[in-house]
Structures are given as C-alpha cells and as structure tokens.
Write a protein that holds these residues in place. Structure first.
Motif, PDB file in Angstrom:
ATOM      1  N   ASN A  34       1.416  -4.960  -3.657  1.00 43.24           N
ATOM      2  CA  ASN A  34       2.237  -4.439  -4.744  1.00 43.24           C
ATOM      3  C   ASN A  34       2.872  -5.547  -5.585  1.00 43.24           C
ATOM      4  O   ASN A  34       3.593  -5.286  -6.521  1.00 43.24           O
ATOM      5  CB  ASN A  34       3.324  -3.512  -4.180  1.00 43.24           C
ATOM      6  CG  ASN A  34       3.884  -2.605  -5.254  1.00 43.24           C
ATOM      7  OD1 ASN A  34       3.134  -2.044  -6.044  1.00 43.24           O
ATOM      8  ND2 ASN A  34       5.184  -2.486  -5.298  1.00 43.24           N
ATOM      9  N   GLU A  81       3.197  -5.217   2.405  1.00 39.75           N
ATOM     10  CA  GLU A  81       2.315  -4.159   1.924  1.00 39.75           C
ATOM     11  C   GLU A  81       0.902  -4.731   1.771  1.00 39.75           C
ATOM     12  O   GLU A  81       0.695  -5.683   1.037  1.00 39.75           O
ATOM     13  CB  GLU A  81       2.848  -3.525   0.636  1.00 39.75           C
ATOM     14  CG  GLU A  81       2.964  -4.399  -0.581  1.00 39.75           C
ATOM     15  CD  GLU A  81       4.170  -5.342  -0.637  1.00 39.75           C
ATOM     16  OE1 GLU A  81       4.339  -5.993  -1.682  1.00 39.75           O
ATOM     17  OE2 GLU A  81       4.934  -5.455   0.344  1.00 39.75           O
ATOM     18  N   THR A  82      -0.041  -4.156   2.533  1.00 38.37           N
ATOM     19  CA  THR A  82      -1.381  -4.737   2.647  1.00 38.37           C
ATOM     20  C   THR A  82      -2.452  -3.658   2.569  1.00 38.37           C
ATOM     21  O   THR A  82      -2.311  -2.591   3.159  1.00 38.37           O
ATOM     22  CB  THR A  82      -1.519  -5.505   3.983  1.00 38.37           C
ATOM     23  OG1 THR A  82      -0.438  -6.441   4.090  1.00 38.37           O
ATOM     24  CG2 THR A  82      -2.842  -6.241   4.064  1.00 38.37           C
ATOM     25  N   ILE A  83      -3.524  -3.990   1.846  1.00 42.98           N
ATOM     26  CA  ILE A  83      -4.697  -3.113   1.775  1.00 42.98           C
ATOM     27  C   ILE A  83      -5.886  -3.876   2.345  1.00 42.98           C
ATOM     28  O   ILE A  83      -6.055  -5.073   2.090  1.00 42.98           O
ATOM     29  CB  ILE A  83      -4.986  -2.671   0.325  1.00 42.98           C
ATOM     30  CG1 ILE A  83      -3.828  -1.803  -0.186  1.00 42.98           C
ATOM     31  CG2 ILE A  83      -6.317  -1.910   0.233  1.00 42.98           C
ATOM     32  CD1 ILE A  83      -3.976  -1.364  -1.628  1.00 42.98           C
ATOM     33  N   HIS A 130      -4.641   0.774   4.931  1.00 37.66           N
ATOM     34  CA  HIS A 130      -3.406   0.139   4.470  1.00 37.66           C
ATOM     35  C   HIS A 130      -2.388   0.032   5.590  1.00 37.66           C
ATOM     36  O   HIS A 130      -2.438   0.759   6.585  1.00 37.66           O
ATOM     37  CB  HIS A 130      -2.794   0.930   3.307  1.00 37.66           C
ATOM     38  CG  HIS A 130      -2.038   2.135   3.772  1.00 37.66           C
ATOM     39  ND1 HIS A 130      -0.695   2.105   4.065  1.00 37.66           N
ATOM     40  CD2 HIS A 130      -2.438   3.402   4.033  1.00 37.66           C
ATOM     41  CE1 HIS A 130      -0.305   3.300   4.477  1.00 37.66           C
ATOM     42  NE2 HIS A 130      -1.341   4.107   4.469  1.00 37.66           N
ATOM     43  N   MET A 165       2.073   0.683   2.809  1.00 34.41           N
ATOM     44  CA  MET A 165       1.829   1.020   1.404  1.00 34.41           C
ATOM     45  C   MET A 165       2.291   2.426   1.035  1.00 34.41           C
ATOM     46  O   MET A 165       2.135   2.846  -0.100  1.00 34.41           O
ATOM     47  CB  MET A 165       0.330   0.905   1.086  1.00 34.41           C
ATOM     48  CG  MET A 165      -0.228  -0.499   1.053  1.00 34.41           C
ATOM     49  SD  MET A 165       0.412  -1.500  -0.292  1.00 34.41           S
ATOM     50  CE  MET A 165      -0.202  -0.627  -1.718  1.00 34.41           C
ATOM     51  N   TYR A 181       3.998   3.149  -2.232  1.00 39.02           N
ATOM     52  CA  TYR A 181       3.329   2.664  -3.449  1.00 39.02           C
ATOM     53  C   TYR A 181       2.093   3.477  -3.812  1.00 39.02           C
ATOM     54  O   TYR A 181       1.560   3.340  -4.899  1.00 39.02           O
ATOM     55  CB  TYR A 181       2.924   1.194  -3.291  1.00 39.02           C
ATOM     56  CG  TYR A 181       4.088   0.315  -2.911  1.00 39.02           C
ATOM     57  CD1 TYR A 181       5.117   0.055  -3.819  1.00 39.02           C
ATOM     58  CD2 TYR A 181       4.174  -0.236  -1.636  1.00 39.02           C
ATOM     59  CE1 TYR A 181       6.191  -0.741  -3.463  1.00 39.02           C
ATOM     60  CE2 TYR A 181       5.248  -1.035  -1.286  1.00 39.02           C
ATOM     61  CZ  TYR A 181       6.254  -1.282  -2.202  1.00 39.02           C
ATOM     62  OH  TYR A 181       7.314  -2.068  -1.850  1.00 39.02           O
ATOM     63  N   PHE A 235      -4.240   3.812  -4.844  1.00 41.10           N
ATOM     64  CA  PHE A 235      -3.379   2.730  -5.305  1.00 41.10           C
ATOM     65  C   PHE A 235      -4.081   1.985  -6.435  1.00 41.10           C
ATOM     66  O   PHE A 235      -5.210   1.531  -6.277  1.00 41.10           O
ATOM     67  CB  PHE A 235      -3.056   1.753  -4.169  1.00 41.10           C
ATOM     68  CG  PHE A 235      -2.199   0.597  -4.608  1.00 41.10           C
ATOM     69  CD1 PHE A 235      -0.847   0.771  -4.867  1.00 41.10           C
ATOM     70  CD2 PHE A 235      -2.751  -0.665  -4.774  1.00 41.10           C
ATOM     71  CE1 PHE A 235      -0.054  -0.296  -5.283  1.00 41.10           C
ATOM     72  CE2 PHE A 235      -1.973  -1.739  -5.188  1.00 41.10           C
ATOM     73  CZ  PHE A 235      -0.615  -1.551  -5.446  1.00 41.10           C
TER      74      PHE A 235
END
Length: 185
Positions: A32, A73-75, A151, A154, A157, A163
């Motif tokens: 993000n 926050e990780t994808i 994710h 997240m 978000y 996303f």
C-alpha cells in the motif's frame, strides 16, 4: 514517463505459510506504500535487492515472521512454474540476476531489476519498457504466467478481494532509495 492505467490484482486469498513455501512468488512488500518493495521466492527461498545489497537463498519463514510481527501489508503473486526448468535451475537464475547488481541505487538498479531479468530469461517476457511492477504484471498476465494471489495484512486496503496497485514514478523510487540509504548509513 507516460501515465499508466491502474493494475488491479483480483481474487486475493488469505495467505498461509504452507502455500507460500512452495512454487514461485513475486512478493510485493508494503503493497500500500509508494513505492512498494519487491522480492521473489522460489520454493521457500527468498531473493531480493535492497539498498544494503542482495539477499539470495534467504528463508521465507524469516520474512513471514517479520511481515506478521510488523503488520507489513504484503501481496504474494504466484507465477506458473516454467517448463524445462528445475527448481534448482530457477534458483540459480534468480541468484545470478540478483547478484548482478551490487545494491539498489539511484540511476543504477531498483528492486525490480533482478525480477525483470529473471522474467525475461525464464518466461521470455519482453521487459524492454518495464520500469514498474504495474508494467510487468500485465505482460506476465498476457503470457498466462500469473496464477493465484495471496495477502497478509491487506484486509483494510482491499475491496471485494481486489487491490489496485498505486501508480508511482521513478522519482518516487529514487526518493525512497535516498531515504533508505540515509537510514542505513
């Protein structure tokens, strides 16, 4: 640089450690933020380039602990396993490209550089005009190289498990690099 259309990742699932310890994942850390940080994992081994230098054969378990502890926050975007490559050959490819750069530096390399080289080598992706993750993902998608997305942290978000990656410029990356260099010196 011309303006880009937003790239949206869809149907993002909650991550679990067992899934992330297999296959190839393009990791978008601080997803993000502008800019995010990028890494690649292959069967649980981490490869990334930072202002401190290259990390090769790191452990995803260590990264996952840090992500969870700091609520980063990780994808995680799973890439399809390419044919004609063993896991060891894939690790060797990303290691070679990660070590080709001394570190992330203004005008020299971003964290995308080794990932871009890897995609060009392994997937024959045309990366000539790829400067950002939102340039690379649509090309991989057109080649049917993207699989599922996961994710961590997240929830607030995403909208309906989707996303949209934030747009940013090379100047945004360079500003972030300069800030990180100040912090690490």
């Amino acid at each position: 640089m011309k303006a880009h259309n937003n790239y949206t990742l869809s149907n993002i699932l909650a991550a679990n450690d067992a899934v992330l310890a297999t296959d190839i994942f393009l990791v978008i850390l601080y997803a993000n933020r502008i800019p995010p940080h990028l890494a690649l994992t292959i069967n649980g081994k981490l490869f990334t380039l930072t202002v401190k230098g290259a990390t090769v054969d790191g452990e995803i378990t260590t990264l996952l602990r840090t992500i969870k502890k700091n609520s980063i926050e990780t994808i995680f975007v799973r890439l399809n396993m390419p044919q004609l490559f063993t896991v060891e050959q894939l690790k060797s490819e990303i290691k070679k490209y990660t070590l080709a750069y001394p570190r992330v530096d203004v005008g020299a390399a971003t964290c995308l550089a080794p990932i871009k080289d890897f995609c060009q080598s392994v997937y024959a992706t045309d990366t000539k005009n790829v400067n950002f993750i939102f340039d690379l993902l649509p090309k991989l998608e057109l080649q049917n190289k993207l699989s599922d997305c996961y994710h961590l942290n997240m929830e607030k978000y995403m909208q309906k498990n989707n996303f949209a990656l934030h747009q940013y410029t090379l100047n945004d990356i360079y500003d972030s690099v300069r800030q990180n260099q100040l912090l690490t010196n």
